[in-house]
Scaffold this motif. Sequence first.
Motif, PDB file in Angstrom:
ATOM      1  N   ASP A  14      48.618  49.863  31.752  1.00 26.80           N
ATOM      2  CA  ASP A  14      47.998  49.871  30.420  1.00 26.80           C
ATOM      3  C   ASP A  14      47.594  48.482  29.941  1.00 26.80           C
ATOM      4  O   ASP A  14      47.246  48.314  28.766  1.00 26.80           O
ATOM      5  N   GLU A  63      54.322  45.043  31.672  1.00 22.62           N
ATOM      6  CA  GLU A  63      55.384  44.054  31.577  1.00 22.62           C
ATOM      7  C   GLU A  63      54.812  42.783  30.974  1.00 22.62           C
ATOM      8  O   GLU A  63      53.743  42.318  31.386  1.00 22.62           O
ATOM      9  N   LYS A  70      54.740  41.394  22.095  1.00 21.83           N
ATOM     10  CA  LYS A  70      55.802  42.373  22.365  1.00 21.83           C
ATOM     11  C   LYS A  70      55.978  43.344  21.200  1.00 21.83           C
ATOM     12  O   LYS A  70      56.315  44.513  21.389  1.00 21.83           O
ATOM     13  N   LYS A  93      53.679  46.278  21.667  1.00 22.20           N
ATOM     14  CA  LYS A  93      53.730  46.955  22.959  1.00 22.20           C
ATOM     15  C   LYS A  93      54.054  48.447  22.835  1.00 22.20           C
ATOM     16  O   LYS A  93      53.428  49.301  23.469  1.00 22.20           O
ATOM     17  N   LEU A  94      55.036  48.786  22.018  1.00 25.62           N
ATOM     18  CA  LEU A  94      55.489  50.162  21.824  1.00 25.62           C
ATOM     19  C   LEU A  94      55.753  50.819  23.182  1.00 25.62           C
ATOM     20  O   LEU A  94      56.575  50.350  23.942  1.00 25.62           O
ATOM     21  N   ARG A  95      55.046  51.896  23.514  1.00 16.68           N
ATOM     22  CA  ARG A  95      55.309  52.610  24.766  1.00 16.68           C
ATOM     23  C   ARG A  95      54.274  52.305  25.856  1.00 16.68           C
ATOM     24  O   ARG A  95      54.207  53.011  26.859  1.00 16.68           O
ATOM     25  N   ALA A  96      53.476  51.294  25.671  1.00 18.15           N
ATOM     26  CA  ALA A  96      52.469  50.945  26.674  1.00 18.15           C
ATOM     27  C   ALA A  96      53.159  50.548  27.981  1.00 18.15           C
ATOM     28  O   ALA A  96      54.193  49.870  27.987  1.00 18.15           O
ATOM     29  N   LYS A  97      52.573  50.972  29.094  1.00 18.34           N
ATOM     30  CA  LYS A  97      53.149  50.707  30.405  1.00 18.34           C
ATOM     31  C   LYS A  97      52.654  49.365  30.930  1.00 18.34           C
ATOM     32  O   LYS A  97      51.617  49.268  31.589  1.00 18.34           O
TER      33      LYS A  97
END
Length: 408
Positions: free
Chosen positions: A55, A139, A130, A133-137
């Motif tokens: 993502d 790093e 960060k 970011k929430l649930r975004a895939k």
Amino acid sequence: MLARPSAHYVCASCLVRLRQTRKLSSAQRNLPTLPPPSGAARLDNRRLISLHGPDASKFLQGIITNNVRSDSRAGFYAAFLTAQGKVINDVFVYPTNGSKSGREGLEADDPGFLVEVDANEAESLFKHVKRHKLRAKLEIRLLDAEEMGVWAVWREQEKWTPHEATFGELSTAESNNLSGSPGILSLIDSRAPGMGRRILLPPTSSHASPVVAVPGYQGLETCPMSAYILRRYLRGVPEGQTEIPRDSAFPLNSNIDVMGGIDFRKGCYIGQELTIRTHHTGVVRKRILPVALYESGKLAPERLEYDSETNVTLPVEDSDIVKEGKRGRAAGKWIAGIGNIGLAMCRLEMMTDLVVTAEGSSFDAADRFIIKNQSTAGDNGEDIGIKAFVPDWLKGKIKAPKVQKRVE
């Protein structure tokens, strides 16, 4: 009984001598020389943030001002904004091939990016990213300062003057990966003509100059970072949050739009509403411009040229620029500089002949502008003359006001 003189009293003759002692020679002040026609400078004031995952492209697209193209390998300039449309950070974004992170769900061929930012702001931007970011895939990681070296490189004609620079690109290839240099990333710095190219060197060569680590870059002189900063100032290019204050500067006042950092056709991103409205319907009365300082009482310079032997003392940050001998609102504010060259936020129709409103310009070529100088100790110093210049690249990108035709 006569009053005792104040312990802080200084007579007029002593004050003159005191001011003269403050005018140090260029050698004593360690002013840099004019940047060479070709050079490379390591930018120790920059850090990198890594984004990698399925993502990554979609996530970055929603939080920066420029368009993120998942099918392009070309790096670009952009900015992060607050919800109110003010600048958080100006950045460069380098697409990468990605690498195995060891985290479940992430693959080497997933989209990846390195975001280059002001080193003093890296921690804050890392937390800001960060937070969204929430649930975004993906790093997100803040690289250590020694993991990748950030370099600026440039090459110009042998006969070079600051006001007549012609740049020859090191490579016109769109790819970020330099041919024959695996692991090395680069992008063309297109903020202004002659800014050259930025290069990221991997850990094995981060301290080596690109003239050593990158094939085809031989012959470039390794320069101090001050040479790169001087080249920015001569072209009117601000960078970092000392020159583009966090949470207070607007992107259009800071020239991020004309430096190619905003895509006005892309979809929603944080801070878009005010930015797009100002672009289409508003008026940008103030912009950052390159300026030359000179001693008050002398003639203003005709051209923007760096003088390594100047006796001018740099003003205090955020000092007001005013018309000499006239009262009224400030014409601008001093930002930063080296020697007699710097950047200032200028009211365009007061300090230049540019016309940006239907009311027209109040500029008069006979007007002189000064900074009421004040030392860091708080005592008043000599006034400093200041003159703004509009680079040709910037002049061609500033919109003229729309004139409505009168209907009979």
